[in-house]
Design a protein around this motif. Structure first.
Motif, PDB file in Angstrom:
ATOM      1  N   MET A  27      -5.831   6.892  13.723  1.00  0.00           N
ATOM      2  CA  MET A  27      -5.421   6.971  12.326  1.00  0.00           C
ATOM      3  C   MET A  27      -6.139   5.895  11.508  1.00  0.00           C
ATOM      4  N   THR A  28      -6.653   6.300  10.351  1.00  0.00           N
ATOM      5  CA  THR A  28      -7.368   5.390   9.456  1.00  0.00           C
ATOM      6  C   THR A  28      -6.718   5.434   8.083  1.00  0.00           C
ATOM      7  N   ARG A  29      -6.520   4.257   7.479  1.00  0.00           N
ATOM      8  CA  ARG A  29      -5.909   4.192   6.151  1.00  0.00           C
ATOM      9  C   ARG A  29      -6.881   3.534   5.170  1.00  0.00           C
ATOM     10  N   ILE A  30      -7.142   4.244   4.071  1.00  0.00           N
ATOM     11  CA  ILE A  30      -8.061   3.778   3.036  1.00  0.00           C
ATOM     12  C   ILE A  30      -7.323   3.757   1.716  1.00  0.00           C
ATOM     13  N   ALA A  31      -7.284   2.596   1.069  1.00  0.00           N
ATOM     14  CA  ALA A  31      -6.716   2.480  -0.272  1.00  0.00           C
ATOM     15  C   ALA A  31      -7.819   2.738  -1.294  1.00  0.00           C
ATOM     16  N   HIS A  32      -7.518   3.621  -2.247  1.00  0.00           N
ATOM     17  CA  HIS A  32      -8.496   3.996  -3.271  1.00  0.00           C
ATOM     18  C   HIS A  32      -7.978   3.550  -4.638  1.00  0.00           C
ATOM     19  N   VAL A  91      -0.921  -2.925  -2.485  1.00  0.00           N
ATOM     20  CA  VAL A  91      -2.150  -2.620  -1.735  1.00  0.00           C
ATOM     21  C   VAL A  91      -2.195  -3.430  -0.444  1.00  0.00           C
ATOM     22  N   ASN A  92      -1.898  -4.725  -0.529  1.00  0.00           N
ATOM     23  CA  ASN A  92      -1.951  -5.567   0.673  1.00  0.00           C
ATOM     24  C   ASN A  92      -0.881  -5.197   1.677  1.00  0.00           C
ATOM     25  N   GLY A  93       0.189  -4.578   1.229  1.00  0.00           N
ATOM     26  CA  GLY A  93       1.228  -4.146   2.145  1.00  0.00           C
ATOM     27  C   GLY A  93       1.075  -2.722   2.628  1.00  0.00           C
ATOM     28  N   SER A  94      -0.008  -2.059   2.246  1.00  0.00           N
ATOM     29  CA  SER A  94      -0.177  -0.640   2.560  1.00  0.00           C
ATOM     30  C   SER A  94      -0.718  -0.379   3.957  1.00  0.00           C
ATOM     31  N   ALA A 133      -7.499  -6.684   3.083  1.00  0.00           N
ATOM     32  CA  ALA A 133      -8.339  -5.771   3.861  1.00  0.00           C
ATOM     33  C   ALA A 133      -9.781  -5.859   3.371  1.00  0.00           C
ATOM     34  N   PRO A 134     -10.747  -5.496   4.204  1.00  0.00           N
ATOM     35  CA  PRO A 134     -12.127  -5.404   3.718  1.00  0.00           C
ATOM     36  C   PRO A 134     -12.191  -4.454   2.525  1.00  0.00           C
ATOM     37  N   HIS A 135     -13.128  -4.713   1.612  1.00  0.00           N
ATOM     38  CA  HIS A 135     -13.233  -3.854   0.443  1.00  0.00           C
ATOM     39  C   HIS A 135     -14.691  -3.560   0.125  1.00  0.00           C
TER      40      HIS A 135
END
Length: 270
Positions: A1-6, A27-30, A62-64
């Motif tokens: 599973m991969t999670r990406i915040a957009h 975002v940091n808690g996602s 997270a990395p951005h």
């Protein structure tokens, strides 16, 4: 599973100051493995606004990766816009305006769709189309990230970026499965599937921080990718509320006929 915040269209310099901390907290808690920002980090491309944007990005856990938007080049300083349009962006954000990112199942290919000579419209350059198609990972879910949409709903009256229809068709045929865009301050995902490109799911984000009252709300999304399945969490903060509501959930799956939206417990949305 991969999670990406957009996230898209932060518009530092004309942003909701009271929403910066709730946005960072959410975002940091996602649990995002990667944060992708699709342009308009600033409102007028000024050095002070870029400093605010850079400070925000530095606080992401997270990395951005980020690509420019049309508001990230000067509008009124015509000589700078034509001669050195990305000088402040390069210094504050990154000199790489078409970065790539990797997280779990996903490979994200950034594109700079800004056209300094046609400030709002944008363009997808032939070189960028070829670069993306030449670097796709056959074992991954390939994603393109750019500011300007590749397609628009019929009710949108903005001019589509030059070469966007060609890019959309070639990306879909080549194996790109998701496109992350912004620019319109108008959320659209499932409604775009019926417009002729079912194999490429377009996630058009609203604005994450812009204070323009006509937008009515701020928002960002988190994509959870697992094989051919995708869950999108849409996090919405109405303009007249102090923070983000519980996320709306949208589920999609990909088969031989392309992406389809599934019935989902959608949570809360305005």
């Amino acid at each position: 599973m991969t999670r990406i915040a957009h996230l898209s269209d932060l518009h530092f310099g004309f942003h909701r100051e009271d929403l910066v901390e709730p946005l960072l907290e959410r975002v940091n808690g996602s649990g995002a493995d990667l944060v992708v920002v699709t342009g308009d980090l600033t409102h007028r491309g000024r050095p002070g606004q870029f400093r605010q944007a850079a400070e925000f990005l530095a606080r992401l856990t997270a990395p951005h990766m980020a690509v420019p938007g049309n508001h990230d080049v000067p509008l009124y300083n015509i000589p700078v816009r034509f001669l050195r349009p990305y000088a402040d962006y390069d210094e504050a954000i990154s000199p790489d305006r078409a970065p790539t990112g990797a997280a779990g199942w996903a490979r994200v290919h950034g594109i700079n769709s800004v056209d300094p000579f046609a400030w709002q419209r944008g363009v997808v350059h032939e070189d960028d189309i070829g670069r993306v198609l030449g670097s796709l990972d056959a074992l991954a879910v390939n994603i393109v990230a750019l500011h300007h949409p590749l397609q628009q709903l019929p009710q949108v009256d903005k001019e589509l970026a030059r070469r966007a229809p060609e890019a959309l068709a070639r990306f879909e045929a080549g194996g790109v499965r998701i496109a992350l865009t912004g620019h319109l301050h108008l959320w659209a995902v499932g409604s775009l599937l019926g417009l002729g490109h079912p194999h490429l799911l377009q996630v058009q984000a609203g604005t994450a921080l812009c204070a323009r009252l006509d937008d009515r709300q701020n928002e960002f999304a988190v994509l959870e990718i697992e094989g051919d399945d995708l869950r999108i969490e849409r996090h919405v903060a109405p303009m007249d509320e102090a923070g983000f509501r519980a996320p709306e959930l949208l589920d999609f799956t990909r088969g031989e006929g392309g992406w389809i939206e599934l019935e989902t417990d959608r949570g809360i949305t305005p």
